[in-house]
Write an enzyme that holds these catalytic residues in place. Sequence first.
Site: not given
Ligand code: PAF
Length: 288
Positions: A35, A37, A149-150, A152, A189
């Site tokens: 969700a 993504h 996404g924040l 990351d 994950r």
């Molecule tokens: O966040 C991710 O899924 C990956 O690091 C990305 C931005 C698609 C780059 O491979």
Amino acid sequence: MKTVNDISELRAQVKAWRQQGLTIAFVPTMGNLHAGHISLVDEAHKHADKIVASIFVNPMQFGVNEDIDNYPRTMADDQAKLTAAGTDLLFTPTPEMIYPNGLDKQSFVEVPNVSDGYCGESRPGHFRGVSTIVCKLFNLVQPDVACFGLKDYQQVQVIQTMVEDLSMPITIIPVPTSREASGLALSSRNGYLTAEQKAIAPALQHNLRWLAEQITTKYTQQHDIDFITLAAQATKAIDKAGLTTDYLHVCHAQTLQPATMADTRLVILAAAHCGKARLIDNLQVKLS
Ligand code: PAF
């Protein structure tokens, strides 16, 4: 939704849209979509006429000890989710298309400073891989905006810095983290977690919230804030809950340098191991 894995087909479609005066939003992913993504695709719709997503498990951002072969690949399910979310085009290149001369001979993009600590330290070379693939995908898709996404947080800062430093005509849209009711940040994950581990994993976000409250209270009461001691207390509580903290730091929200008393926009960055999963999370703290 059209799926293409051919670079010339992607370029032809982008060119056709451009000739019609349409704008393009891009959502790069490594697949195994959840969700979080889909919230990126939902956000993308607010900013452009056409939505391009990509699924590419990028070998350049995996370390030697990281198991790229076992990274979950769920293409049919991902295509169904992206179609339902109104994505116009999905780009699914192979590693041979993206790195035709092999990784050893590949030019790369390296973003200094913001790539260095935290995940950059725990996963050497990771952000070089991320900035290189995102730069390549930007050159292929040529979007007006791109959503990230924040969860990351450091990755978003790395990409934002790359775009500014290299004058790329692309607006980066950071999208808030999607969470389970428990507070656990959604992540591909999380699929590695057992039921028992899933019950303790939210301790990471809970302790970031505890730490944010401590900082805000001390700031409001005009007390000195010992960021290092507070971070150590949160780390101890996370480890006591059964996780193994990799790092936990209070940082300046943009430069990611260690926080000082002069900073009013902060972010707490953390990573912790829970069974086979390495979880990352963060919390922004605005002091005013
Ligand atoms: O966040 C991710 O899924 C990956 O690091 C990305 C931005 C698609 C780059 O491979």
